[in-house]
Design an enzyme around this catalytic site. Structure first.
Site, short mmCIF file in Angstrom:
data_model
loop_
_atom_site.label_atom_id
_atom_site.label_comp_id
_atom_site.label_asym_id
_atom_site.label_seq_id
_atom_site.Cartn_x
_atom_site.Cartn_y
_atom_site.Cartn_z
N LYS A 1 -13.79 -0.33 -5.59
CA LYS A 1 -13.29 -1.31 -6.57
C LYS A 1 -14.00 -2.65 -6.50
O LYS A 1 -13.88 -3.47 -7.42
CB LYS A 1 -11.80 -1.58 -6.30
CG LYS A 1 -10.91 -0.37 -6.46
CD LYS A 1 -9.51 -0.74 -5.98
CE LYS A 1 -8.57 0.40 -6.23
NZ LYS A 1 -7.55 0.52 -5.17
N GLU B 1 3.84 -1.54 0.04
CA GLU B 1 3.14 -2.79 -0.32
C GLU B 1 3.94 -3.49 -1.41
O GLU B 1 3.56 -3.53 -2.58
CB GLU B 1 1.71 -2.46 -0.80
CG GLU B 1 0.86 -3.70 -1.01
CD GLU B 1 -0.54 -3.38 -1.53
OE1 GLU B 1 -0.89 -2.18 -1.61
OE2 GLU B 1 -1.28 -4.33 -1.84
N HIS C 1 -1.34 3.67 2.22
CA HIS C 1 -0.91 2.36 1.71
C HIS C 1 0.62 2.41 1.69
O HIS C 1 1.20 3.17 0.91
CB HIS C 1 -1.44 2.15 0.29
CG HIS C 1 -2.82 1.60 0.25
ND1 HIS C 1 -3.91 2.31 0.65
CD2 HIS C 1 -3.28 0.38 -0.16
CE1 HIS C 1 -4.99 1.56 0.51
NE2 HIS C 1 -4.65 0.39 0.01
N ASP D 1 -9.20 -5.67 3.17
CA ASP D 1 -8.62 -5.10 1.96
C ASP D 1 -9.54 -5.37 0.76
O ASP D 1 -10.75 -5.33 0.88
CB ASP D 1 -7.20 -5.61 1.72
CG ASP D 1 -6.36 -4.63 0.90
OD1 ASP D 1 -6.86 -3.54 0.57
OD2 ASP D 1 -5.20 -4.96 0.60
N ASN D 2 -8.97 -5.69 -0.38
CA ASN D 2 -9.77 -5.84 -1.61
C ASN D 2 -10.62 -7.12 -1.56
O ASN D 2 -10.18 -8.13 -1.03
CB ASN D 2 -8.85 -5.91 -2.82
CG ASN D 2 -8.06 -4.63 -2.98
OD1 ASN D 2 -7.04 -4.45 -2.32
ND2 ASN D 2 -8.54 -3.73 -3.81
N HIS E 1 -9.81 -1.57 6.77
CA HIS E 1 -9.18 -1.26 5.47
C HIS E 1 -9.90 -2.05 4.39
O HIS E 1 -9.72 -3.27 4.26
CB HIS E 1 -7.69 -1.63 5.54
CG HIS E 1 -6.91 -1.32 4.30
ND1 HIS E 1 -5.70 -0.65 4.33
CD2 HIS E 1 -7.13 -1.60 2.99
CE1 HIS E 1 -5.23 -0.54 3.09
NE2 HIS E 1 -6.08 -1.12 2.26
N HIS F 1 -11.90 -1.51 0.16
CA HIS F 1 -11.95 -0.69 -1.06
C HIS F 1 -13.33 -0.85 -1.69
O HIS F 1 -13.49 -1.62 -2.65
CB HIS F 1 -10.87 -1.14 -2.06
CG HIS F 1 -9.48 -0.85 -1.61
ND1 HIS F 1 -8.80 0.30 -1.96
CD2 HIS F 1 -8.64 -1.55 -0.80
CE1 HIS F 1 -7.59 0.28 -1.41
NE2 HIS F 1 -7.47 -0.82 -0.69
ZN LIG Z 1 -5.77 -1.45 0.25
#
Ligand SMILES: [Zn+2]
Length: 431
Positions: free
Chosen positions: A90, A241, A238, A338-339, A85, A87
């Site tokens: 971004k 969250e 998602h 994640d991010n 997971h 991104h």
């Molecule tokens: Zn995410």
């Protein structure tokens, strides 16, 4: 301590410490630790894994003449990593954003503003940086989400990521998930059109969505599932969250899968709300999830930074979902980055062990190496079908050697590592 020879393609790794979850049940152990292993590699694939006899590296042993042996001296080995997971659209945008309001919704607002200026080159440059870092860290399978707000056509980043998935396919397979707000699925025909568009946009794609109390719509969620079934797409959401105990996306999804007999694979990332709900309610949801093919993903770095986040106030809640309770129920749980260096999370390096270290502390995880490292290595948990453990006989010798780490303190001192791909060291340290 293990010091590799100058030959980057070992035939035999002796005195290797493998994690308990990867070994057969009858593997010998001593002091609650698995015995060390001998791993033989032939033509880039695993030829055998056997308990170490202690005799293979005896100087002058004629059986080993001409064999390139690495004596790992108990160094830890993991199969190549999965980052389930991320991104990539971004990532690395943080330096140009200015001040960002704390919390998830503040990060979304900042990202929306930045997104309007994205170009093909901008996205490509940032995403390639991410892939390069992940590859060096030993990742061999990555999944990225991609923001998708357009009812018609595809966002710029989706097509850039498709190009990159193609360009990197031999090194680091990249799957793409369309991260769509749930309101796009309110209309059943629109839901079907979106799914058709995703399905036609190349291999390795998943239908995704953002499910949150701020956009909650059970009919739209149903349409998303029906549209995925129509086009044979797996789903990656998602999910919940937030720390609002009223969030019921995961419970609704589990019930929906059962009701409509959804046959595809489903991934639900985050699920933070479970940690804020009444114990009995949260556990009942996990009981329902255990009866489906849902894989849960926990994202400790972003959750620690975004949940319970207010300016000048120390967070009281951690946001990590109920991963111990999930595992006890046989639910597949992955842990991912994640991010990375964007308004959602200013830290991160595409080394999944960085997120893992946060998860070990936030979730107070027992036996991180022998039990929980499995959550970094099971790419098969991202698809339907029978279980497929990594590093099996005949499989590619893709693995990481942590020469300074120990089974007791893992993941401390894992930064220094040797990545073997197809049995060949990616890069030997300078001796
Ligand atoms: Zn995410």
């Amino acid at each position: 301590m293990f010091t590799p020879t100058n030959n980057s393609t070992p035939d035999l790794l002796t005195n290797a410490r493998l994690p308990g979850w990867l070994l057969p049940k009858d593997w010998p152990s001593k002091l609650d630790q698995p015995e060390l292993a001998d791993i033989r590699v032939t033509l880039g694939c695993i030829a055998s894994i056997t308990p170490c006899t202690g005799s293979v590296d005896t100087a002058g042993n004629p059986a080993n003449l001409g064999v390139n042996i690495w004596d790992l001296a108990g160094a830890l080995i993991l199969p190549a990593l999965v980052d389930a997971h991320t991104h990539l659209d971004k990532t690395f945008t943080l330096p140009r954003l200015g001040a960002v309001k704390p919390g998830l919704l503040g990060a979304i607002a900042a990202m929306m503003q930045d997104r309007s200026g994205w170009t093909t080159n901008d996205v490509r440059q940032r995403a390639e940086q991410a892939l390069t870092w992940a590859y060096r860290a030993g990742v061999s399978h990555m999944r990225t989400h991609c923001d998708w707000w357009e009812p018609d056509g595809a966002p710029i980043a989706w097509n850039v990521l498709e190009d990159l998935a193609h360009a990197w396919s031999g090194r680091l397979p990249l799957e793409r998930v369309s991260l769509m707000p749930l309101h796009l699925f309110v209309d059943r025909n629109m839901a079907s059109k979106l799914a058709a568009n995703i399905a036609a946009s190349g291999p390795g794609v998943r239908l995704g969505g953002f499910v949150h109390t701020s956009n909650w719509n059970p009919a739209a969620l149903r349409h998303l599932f029906e549209a995925a079934a129509q086009y044979g797409l797996d789903i990656d959401l998602h999910m919940d969250e937030e720390l609002n105990p009223a969030a019921c996306g995961l419970a609704t999804t589990a019930a929906l899968i059962k009701e409509i007999g959804f046959a595809g694979h489903v991934v639900c990332g985050h699920n933070c709300a479970l940690s804020a709900q009444e114990e009995l309610q949260a556990l009942a949801t996990l009981d329902a999830v255990a009866q489906t093919n849902i894989t849960l993903i926990t994202l400790p770095l972003t959750n620690l930074l975004l949940q319970d986040a207010l300016t000048d106030r120390t967070p009281r809640q951690r946001g990590i979902t109920l991963i111990k309770e999930a595992r006890v129920r046989g639910i597949r749980v992955l842990l991912a980055s994640d991010n990375v260096q964007d308004p959602f999370c200013h830290v991160g390096s595409y080394d999944p062990l960085e997120a893992f270290a946060a998860g070990v502390l936030a979730g107070q995880l027992d036996k991180p190496f022998d039990t929980w490292s499995e959550s970094l290595c099971r790419g098969d948990w991202l698809r339907s079908g029978p279980a497929a453990l990594p590093l099996q006989i005949g499989g590619k010798a893709d693995m990481l050697i942590f020469k300074e780490a120990s089974g007791w303190s893992f993941p401390s001192r894992t930064h220094d590592r040797i990545v073997l791909r197809g049995g060949t060291a990616l890069q030997l340290p300078i001796l």
